[in-house]
Motif scaffolding. Structure first.
Motif, PDB file in Angstrom:
ATOM      1  N   PRO A 115       0.827  -1.219   0.000  1.00 31.43           N
ATOM      2  CA  PRO A 115       0.000   0.000   0.000  1.00 31.43           C
ATOM      3  C   PRO A 115       0.856   1.262   0.000  1.00 31.43           C
ATOM      4  O   PRO A 115       1.808   1.385   0.766  1.00 31.43           O
ATOM      5  CB  PRO A 115      -0.814  -0.125   1.298  1.00 31.43           C
ATOM      6  CG  PRO A 115      -0.047  -1.072   2.147  1.00 31.43           C
ATOM      7  CD  PRO A 115       0.570  -2.039   1.198  1.00 31.43           C
TER       8      PRO A 115
ATOM      9  N   GLU B  55      -7.348  -7.702  10.666  1.00 27.41           N
ATOM     10  CA  GLU B  55      -7.855  -6.652   9.783  1.00 27.41           C
ATOM     11  C   GLU B  55      -7.396  -5.272  10.257  1.00 27.41           C
ATOM     12  O   GLU B  55      -7.024  -4.423   9.444  1.00 27.41           O
ATOM     13  CB  GLU B  55      -9.382  -6.713   9.720  1.00 27.41           C
ATOM     14  CG  GLU B  55      -9.911  -7.932   8.971  1.00 27.41           C
ATOM     15  CD  GLU B  55     -11.431  -7.963   8.910  1.00 27.41           C
ATOM     16  OE1 GLU B  55     -12.067  -7.135   9.588  1.00 27.41           O
ATOM     17  OE2 GLU B  55     -11.981  -8.829   8.190  1.00 27.41           O
TER      18      GLU B  55
ATOM     19  N   VAL C  24      -5.082  -2.632   8.085  1.00 27.87           N
ATOM     20  CA  VAL C  24      -5.538  -1.259   7.827  1.00 27.87           C
ATOM     21  C   VAL C  24      -4.489  -0.270   8.304  1.00 27.87           C
ATOM     22  O   VAL C  24      -4.205   0.739   7.634  1.00 27.87           O
ATOM     23  CB  VAL C  24      -6.889  -0.994   8.524  1.00 27.87           C
ATOM     24  CG1 VAL C  24      -7.234   0.504   8.482  1.00 27.87           C
ATOM     25  CG2 VAL C  24      -7.995  -1.790   7.849  1.00 27.87           C
ATOM     26  N   SER C  25      -3.872  -0.537   9.455  1.00 27.86           N
ATOM     27  CA  SER C  25      -2.855   0.375   9.990  1.00 27.86           C
ATOM     28  C   SER C  25      -1.617   0.408   9.097  1.00 27.86           C
ATOM     29  O   SER C  25      -0.863   1.378   9.107  1.00 27.86           O
ATOM     30  CB  SER C  25      -2.463  -0.039  11.409  1.00 27.86           C
ATOM     31  OG  SER C  25      -1.749  -1.253  11.405  1.00 27.86           O
TER      32      SER C  25
ATOM     33  N   GLY D  52      -1.862   0.455   5.880  1.00 26.73           N
ATOM     34  CA  GLY D  52      -2.209   1.218   4.692  1.00 26.73           C
ATOM     35  C   GLY D  52      -3.210   0.567   3.763  1.00 26.73           C
ATOM     36  O   GLY D  52      -3.629   1.174   2.769  1.00 26.73           O
ATOM     37  N   TYR D  53      -3.617  -0.661   4.055  1.00 27.70           N
ATOM     38  CA  TYR D  53      -4.616  -1.316   3.214  1.00 27.70           C
ATOM     39  C   TYR D  53      -6.006  -0.775   3.547  1.00 27.70           C
ATOM     40  O   TYR D  53      -6.292  -0.452   4.706  1.00 27.70           O
ATOM     41  CB  TYR D  53      -4.591  -2.837   3.422  1.00 27.70           C
ATOM     42  CG  TYR D  53      -3.312  -3.486   2.951  1.00 27.70           C
ATOM     43  CD1 TYR D  53      -3.137  -3.831   1.615  1.00 27.70           C
ATOM     44  CD2 TYR D  53      -2.275  -3.732   3.835  1.00 27.70           C
ATOM     45  CE1 TYR D  53      -1.954  -4.412   1.169  1.00 27.70           C
ATOM     46  CE2 TYR D  53      -1.082  -4.309   3.404  1.00 27.70           C
ATOM     47  CZ  TYR D  53      -0.934  -4.646   2.080  1.00 27.70           C
ATOM     48  OH  TYR D  53       0.242  -5.208   1.646  1.00 27.70           O
ATOM     49  N   LYS D  54      -6.861  -0.675   2.558  1.00 27.29           N
ATOM     50  CA  LYS D  54      -8.218  -0.212   2.785  1.00 27.29           C
ATOM     51  C   LYS D  54      -8.992  -1.291   3.546  1.00 27.29           C
ATOM     52  O   LYS D  54      -8.699  -2.480   3.400  1.00 27.29           O
ATOM     53  CB  LYS D  54      -8.906   0.098   1.450  1.00 27.29           C
ATOM     54  CG  LYS D  54      -8.251   1.248   0.681  1.00 27.29           C
ATOM     55  CD  LYS D  54      -8.936   1.476  -0.656  1.00 27.29           C
ATOM     56  CE  LYS D  54      -8.271   2.609  -1.423  1.00 27.29           C
ATOM     57  NZ  LYS D  54      -8.900   2.829  -2.747  1.00 27.29           N
ATOM     58  N   PRO D  55      -9.970  -0.895   4.354  1.00 26.75           N
ATOM     59  CA  PRO D  55     -10.745  -1.880   5.118  1.00 26.75           C
ATOM     60  C   PRO D  55     -11.315  -3.008   4.262  1.00 26.75           C
ATOM     61  O   PRO D  55     -11.289  -4.174   4.660  1.00 26.75           O
ATOM     62  CB  PRO D  55     -11.860  -1.031   5.737  1.00 26.75           C
ATOM     63  CG  PRO D  55     -11.232   0.316   5.915  1.00 26.75           C
ATOM     64  CD  PRO D  55     -10.369   0.491   4.678  1.00 26.75           C
ATOM     65  N   VAL D  56     -11.828  -2.654   3.080  1.00 25.77           N
ATOM     66  CA  VAL D  56     -12.391  -3.677   2.191  1.00 25.77           C
ATOM     67  C   VAL D  56     -11.301  -4.637   1.723  1.00 25.77           C
ATOM     68  O   VAL D  56     -11.506  -5.859   1.654  1.00 25.77           O
ATOM     69  CB  VAL D  56     -13.071  -3.023   0.966  1.00 25.77           C
ATOM     70  CG1 VAL D  56     -13.504  -4.079  -0.030  1.00 25.77           C
ATOM     71  CG2 VAL D  56     -14.276  -2.202   1.417  1.00 25.77           C
ATOM     72  N   GLU D  57     -10.116  -4.091   1.406  1.00 23.43           N
ATOM     73  CA  GLU D  57      -9.004  -4.935   0.973  1.00 23.43           C
ATOM     74  C   GLU D  57      -8.568  -5.864   2.097  1.00 23.43           C
ATOM     75  O   GLU D  57      -8.313  -7.052   1.874  1.00 23.43           O
ATOM     76  CB  GLU D  57      -7.818  -4.056   0.551  1.00 23.43           C
ATOM     77  CG  GLU D  57      -8.044  -3.245  -0.713  1.00 23.43           C
ATOM     78  CD  GLU D  57      -6.886  -2.315  -1.024  1.00 23.43           C
ATOM     79  OE1 GLU D  57      -6.622  -2.075  -2.205  1.00 23.43           O
ATOM     80  OE2 GLU D  57      -6.241  -1.842  -0.064  1.00 23.43           O
TER      81      GLU D  57
ATOM     82  N   SER E 127     -10.308  -6.959   4.668  1.00 26.11           N
ATOM     83  CA  SER E 127     -11.321  -7.990   4.895  1.00 26.11           C
ATOM     84  C   SER E 127     -11.234  -9.092   3.842  1.00 26.11           C
ATOM     85  O   SER E 127     -11.357 -10.285   4.149  1.00 26.11           O
ATOM     86  CB  SER E 127     -12.727  -7.369   4.869  1.00 26.11           C
ATOM     87  OG  SER E 127     -12.893  -6.459   5.931  1.00 26.11           O
TER      88      SER E 127
END
Length: 208
Positions: A114, A165, A169-170, A172-177, A179
């Motif tokens: 990310p 998850e 996210v921390s 840099g990945y998006k929440p949807v990614e 999950s």
């Protein structure tokens, strides 16, 4: 300047941990490759530290292996790469794997991290190639851990999924990614620790 910390692991919430050194708690950011090798909370840890200071913040970055800190320091010297991105890069692939990507001009592998676009990936390869020519690529102990580990049934899957998850996210990945990455791993594996789920999620990207 702080170059090394040795103490008791008090908290572990990827990518941040808390280390108690003689009654003083140090918040330390660590790449996932270091997190995988840490003991359970309450255990003793020794970390090589990079102390980062900017106009608005101060932060400690910890590494299980000195060569990981060396590579982190090399990464942040590349134009456009700050500590956060360097941490994400070292979380997404092991040290020797990153060296292999640079020396092999593997742009496609680097852009999966990310925040790393094609131009940044190309810059990383150009600026790091000469610096990493003499890097000794050794067999990683994590590979042995990976080969030896066997999927096991988890009785706290929801907590493990939530922690994994949140860690992704921390980074840099998006929440949807995040999950989707976790869900894909759980379709083929059952794990008992969030660290293992994070590792498998990140590994699935590098192998894709």
């Amino acid at each position: 300047m702080i170059g090394r910390l040795q103490g008791q692991l008090v908290e572990k919430q990827a990518p941040e941990i808390l280390v108690d050194v003689n009654g003083v708690g140090y918040e330390v950011l660590v790449p996932m490759t270091t997190l995988y090798q840490l003991p359970e909370v309450g255990g003793r840890v020794t970390l090589s530290i990079h102390f980062a200071v900017s106009e608005n913040s101060q932060a400690l970055y910890g590494f299980y292996d000195k060569k990981d800190r060396e590579l982190f320091r090399t990464l942040i010297k590349v134009s456009g790469v700050g500590p956060k991105m360097a941490l994400a890069i070292l979380s997404g692939m092991e040290t020797d794997e990153l060296v292999s990507c640079v020396m092999g001009d593997k742009v496609s592998a680097l852009v999966k991290v990310p925040g790393v676009g094609k131009k940044t990936a190309e810059r990383l390869i150009i600026e790091l190639r000469d610096k990493l020519k003499t890097w000794q690529v050794a067999h990683s102990p994590l590979a042995d851990m990976e080969a030896a580990s066997q999927p096991a049934v988890a009785d706290n899957t929801s907590d493990i999924v939530s922690e994994a998850e949140s860690a992704l996210v921390s980074l840099g990945y998006k929440p949807v990614e995040a999950s989707k990455m976790v869900a894909n791993v759980l379709m083929a594996n059952t794990v008992t620790r969030s660290e293992e789920l994070i590792r498998l999620s990140l590994r699935s990207l590098s192998l894709a």
